[in-house]
Design an enzyme around this catalytic site. Structure first.
Site, PDB file in Angstrom:
ATOM      1  N   PHE A  77       0.812  -1.222   0.000  1.00 59.97           N
ATOM      2  CA  PHE A  77       0.000   0.000   0.000  1.00 59.97           C
ATOM      3  C   PHE A  77       0.842   1.268   0.000  1.00 59.97           C
ATOM      4  O   PHE A  77       0.358   2.345  -0.385  1.00 59.97           O
ATOM      5  CB  PHE A  77      -0.972  -0.002   1.182  1.00 59.97           C
ATOM      6  CG  PHE A  77      -0.417   0.476   2.489  1.00 59.97           C
ATOM      7  CD1 PHE A  77      -0.623   1.785   2.916  1.00 59.97           C
ATOM      8  CD2 PHE A  77       0.289  -0.373   3.330  1.00 59.97           C
ATOM      9  CE1 PHE A  77      -0.130   2.242   4.138  1.00 59.97           C
ATOM     10  CE2 PHE A  77       0.776   0.058   4.551  1.00 59.97           C
ATOM     11  CZ  PHE A  77       0.567   1.371   4.949  1.00 59.97           C
ATOM     12  N   LYS A  78       2.099   1.157   0.375  1.00 66.29           N
ATOM     13  CA  LYS A  78       2.944   2.353   0.407  1.00 66.29           C
ATOM     14  C   LYS A  78       3.096   2.976  -0.977  1.00 66.29           C
ATOM     15  O   LYS A  78       3.357   4.178  -1.106  1.00 66.29           O
ATOM     16  CB  LYS A  78       4.314   2.022   0.990  1.00 66.29           C
ATOM     17  CG  LYS A  78       4.291   1.335   2.364  1.00 66.29           C
ATOM     18  CD  LYS A  78       3.615   2.166   3.417  1.00 66.29           C
ATOM     19  CE  LYS A  78       3.454   1.422   4.729  1.00 66.29           C
ATOM     20  NZ  LYS A  78       4.629   1.311   5.528  1.00 66.29           N
ATOM     21  N   ASP A  79       2.915   2.167  -2.035  1.00 58.03           N
ATOM     22  CA  ASP A  79       3.006   2.717  -3.394  1.00 58.03           C
ATOM     23  C   ASP A  79       1.955   3.791  -3.650  1.00 58.03           C
ATOM     24  O   ASP A  79       2.175   4.688  -4.471  1.00 58.03           O
ATOM     25  CB  ASP A  79       2.820   1.602  -4.435  1.00 58.03           C
ATOM     26  CG  ASP A  79       3.989   0.640  -4.483  1.00 58.03           C
ATOM     27  OD1 ASP A  79       5.132   1.086  -4.265  1.00 58.03           O
ATOM     28  OD2 ASP A  79       3.758  -0.559  -4.751  1.00 58.03           O
TER      29      ASP A  79
END
Length: 494
Positions: A112-114
């Site tokens: 999810f950091k993307d």
């Protein structure tokens, strides 16, 4: 829109200043003076937009220095088909009529950091231009697993930037570590730290407040900034996907416009669930924010008692991105709830001195009207992975499983069957050993062959970014004690 420090509201900054700085000089987190409200018909208009268009709409409310064209270019570059493997970008997958999974792992590092770290380099470099900054920015990152690779990939070979990632030695999964130490790019560095994530994160914060280091780097033509969720440029793009998820549910006729939903988020540093809180405050009909923790259950205890106490055993779990006892973004929530910078400063001073603080009864009651907290251990996590797979033919990673455990506990305790979105934060292929173990496999293949084993077991394809790790050689082997992290910075920025 001006930004202030959570510890001193007299310090005010423009959006570009806030994004470029990353962290206030007093150690506080930079946060908007106020949260804008979505216009009355916004959700109806947004439901028929693409994800990129939604991102521009939402971010523009906070970034008045940036033009619509700038933000459109950023969104198209950050969330285009060469970066994300689905046109939806943040896809909502229905498991049953009132349980939905928000898949946040379709980007280039499968986590999810993307969603934020593909956008942040565009926001940061544009902010530096607006500030007419001539020095090169060095991004310092502490990671519990996924932020590091996401930041490295986002800032790889970006002009006028360097990036140095610190991760806890023996505190991330084998694939997470391989993703980082094989990172390509001429401006990147990776260093493991003896200790846990809190040691790495505290070390990075100390580097930011080290005046001697700041002066030394300025003489060398550098200054420090952050890609952790302490940077507002990380939190803002995360608000978008909660608003987008609601719009998708309305568009797909899973709910009616105006119907409430709950949101359940696996939580470590509190940035992801904070973004959901901001979406709620802006006008998305979110009822309860369900905060899911693993055995490092400092947030569960805080939400139940009003006492934040990191003086406890630290556990290395199969959901390492949540192995955190100092949840930095909770500070932003405390400011939002109290509106009192002095009070927040006192809480943080107490946490620094004694490792704990206690909020007032009034503050606790306000938080408990918004949030509930639940936790589970690794045994339950694996049972949930198995249950979800057998019940829905749907594969989830350990972090997402912690989220589903929390949702199950909440529903059993309250009987509240409001449609709920569970944030799915990573591809299960990043944690093959634990996922295969949950599915009953005991003889696990070595190295990256385990990716194929999970694929053969489930019929799910290996994500291309992880399959691409084959044949890559580690570039970085450095390890430092937390007291010597500064040496890694100075060596990189010669």
């Amino acid at each position: 829109m001006q930004y202030i420090s959570t510890r001193d509201r007299e310090q005010q900054f423009s959006a570009s200043q806030a994004i470029a700085k990353g962290l206030a000089d007093d150690g506080g987190l930079l946060t908007p003076v106020y949260l804008p409200k979505l216009p009355r018909r916004a959700l109806e208009e947004l439901k028929d937009m693409s994800y990129q268009q939604r991102a521009v709409y939402v971010m523009k409310l906070f970034l008045d220095e940036f033009t619509v064209k700038e933000l459109t270019d950023f969104a198209n570059a950050a969330y285009g088909p060469e970066k994300f493997d689905t046109p939806a970008v943040a896809q909502v997958r229905g498991l049953d009529s009132n349980t939905f999974c928000l898949e946040l792992w379709h980007g280039p590092t499968c986590a999810f950091k993307d969603m934020a770290l593909q956008m942040l380099p565009h926001l940061l470099t544009a902010s530096l231009r607006k500030q007419e900054e001539e020095k090169t920015v060095c991004i310092l990152v502490a990671t519990s697993g996924d932020t590091g690779k996401g930041a490295l990939e986002g800032f790889k070979d970006v002009d006028h930037t360097r990036i140095l990632v610190f991760y806890p030695k023996d505190g991330v999964s084998a694939i997470q570590e391989l993703q980082m130490v094989t990172q390509e790019g001429g401006n990147v560095g990776v260093c493991s730290v003896v200790g846990n994530f809190d040691d790495a994160q505290t070390g990075v914060k100390k580097l930011f407040s080290d005046e001697k280091l700041r002066q030394e780097l300025a003489q060398r033509g550098f200054f420090l900034s952050s890609a952790n969720s302490i940077n507002w440029g990380r939190v803002l793009p995360q608000i978008v996907y909660y608003i987008s998820a609601y719009c998708d549910l309305v568009r797909d006729e899973k709910i009616q416009l105006g119907d409430p939903i709950n949101v359940c988020v696996p939580t470590g540093n509190f940035g992801n669930i904070l973004a959901a809180y901001y979406a709620k405050d802006m006008g998305v009909p979110i009822n309860k924010l369900i905060c899911a923790s693993n055995s490092n259950n400092v947030l569960t205890d805080f939400l139940r008692t009003g006492v934040y106490d990191r003086n406890r055993t630290f556990y290395n779990t199969m959901s390492p991105s949540m192995d955190i006892l100092i949840s930095s973004n909770l500070e932003r929530l405390l400011y939002a709830i109290t509106g009192e910078d002095q009070q927040v400063r006192e809480y943080m001073d107490e946490l620094n001195r004694n490792g704990r603080y206690e909020v007032s009864e009034r503050v606790k009651e306000k938080i408990q009207r918004l949030f509930v907290g639940y936790c589970c251990d690794d045994t339950v996590t694996q049972k949930v992975i198995s249950t979800i797979y057998r019940s829905f033919d749907y594969l989830i990673d350990p972090h997402t499983a912690v989220g589903f455990s929390a949702l199950t506990q909440y529903r059993e305790e309250t009987g509240d069957m409001t449609p709920t979105v569970v944030a799915s934060t990573a591809s299960p292929f990043k944690f093959c050993d634990n996922v295969l173990g949950a599915l009953g496999e005991t003889n696990l293949r070595d190295g990256l062959d385990i990716l194929d084993q999970l694929s053969e077991k489930t019929g799910q394809p290996v994500p291309a970014p992880l399959a691409g790790l084959r044949g890559k050689q580690p570039r970085f082997q450095r390890t430092e004690e937390k007291e010597h992290m500064v040496d890694a910075v100075l060596d990189m920025l010669k």
